[in-house]
Design a protein around this motif. Structure first.
Motif, PDB file in Angstrom:
ATOM      1  N   LYS A 261       0.919  -1.062  -0.091  1.00 38.21           N
ATOM      2  CA  LYS A 261       0.102   0.059   0.009  1.00 38.21           C
ATOM      3  C   LYS A 261       0.957   1.197   0.125  1.00 38.21           C
TER       4      LYS A 261
ATOM      5  N   LEU B 252      -5.488  -2.710   8.479  1.00 37.09           N
ATOM      6  CA  LEU B 252      -5.023  -3.681   7.628  1.00 37.09           C
ATOM      7  C   LEU B 252      -3.962  -4.490   8.185  1.00 37.09           C
ATOM      8  N   GLU B 253      -2.964  -3.842   8.982  1.00 35.37           N
ATOM      9  CA  GLU B 253      -1.988  -4.357   9.494  1.00 35.37           C
ATOM     10  C   GLU B 253      -2.366  -5.538  10.708  1.00 35.37           C
TER      11      GLU B 253
ATOM     12  N   VAL C 146       2.613  -6.445   5.684  1.00 33.53           N
ATOM     13  CA  VAL C 146       2.301  -5.182   5.011  1.00 33.53           C
ATOM     14  C   VAL C 146       3.594  -4.402   4.614  1.00 33.53           C
TER      15      VAL C 146
ATOM     16  N   TYR D 201       4.664  -0.586   3.020  1.00 28.87           N
ATOM     17  CA  TYR D 201       4.254   0.627   2.673  1.00 28.87           C
ATOM     18  C   TYR D 201       5.464   1.113   1.500  1.00 28.87           C
TER      19      TYR D 201
END
Length: 143
Positions: free
Chosen positions: A94, A107-108, A118, A120
């Protein structure tokens, strides 16, 4: 794909621009096989409050043609974890505009529960579909 890392990068990918290219290019560095989830017109409208300008079949075709992408699928669900249930990826990517937000924290938490990392990546601030819409709108109203 035994022993390979499968990555998933969701996005609307409307009015494809360099920010989209950057996230796809950099997402590929986090995995061996990259799946892009192209958000459906309906989901994009619900989450962003506006319908994409480029229709879903065309956005899928564009994203599939990018050399960093191994596969592109339609993301038509409201939970990213549902896409994991379908695809079983190891990494979700993301933009870093999600980091430290309620959406990013959820999300995490969701993905920690199934062992997905995840990642970033830097959000390209100088170009976005929203900015392109604003420029197009200002040019149309100025005429």
């Amino acid at each position: 794909m035994a022993n390979s890392v499968v990555g998933y990068v969701p996005g609307v990918f409307d009015m494809f621009h360099v920010g989209h290219l950057n996230i796809l290019r950099n997402a590929r560095l986090a995995c061996d096989h990259l799946i892009a989830g192209v958000v459906s017109d309906e989901r994009a409208t619900l989450t962003k409050g506006k319908q994409p300008i480029v229709a879903l079949p065309e956005r899928l075709e564009i994203v599939r043609a990018i050399r960093f992408v191994d596969d592109a699928v339609v993301e038509d669900v409201d939970e990213k974890l549902t896409m994991w249930e379908r695809l079983r990826f190891d990494v979700i990517v993301k933009g870093d505009d999600w980091r430290g937000t309620a959406k990013g924290d959820k999300l995490e938490r969701d993905f920690a529960s199934v062992g997905v990392t995840v990642v970033y990546l830097p959000y390209t601030v100088h170009t976005s579909s929203t900015l392109l819409r604003q420029v197009l709108h200002s040019r149309v109203t100025a005429q």
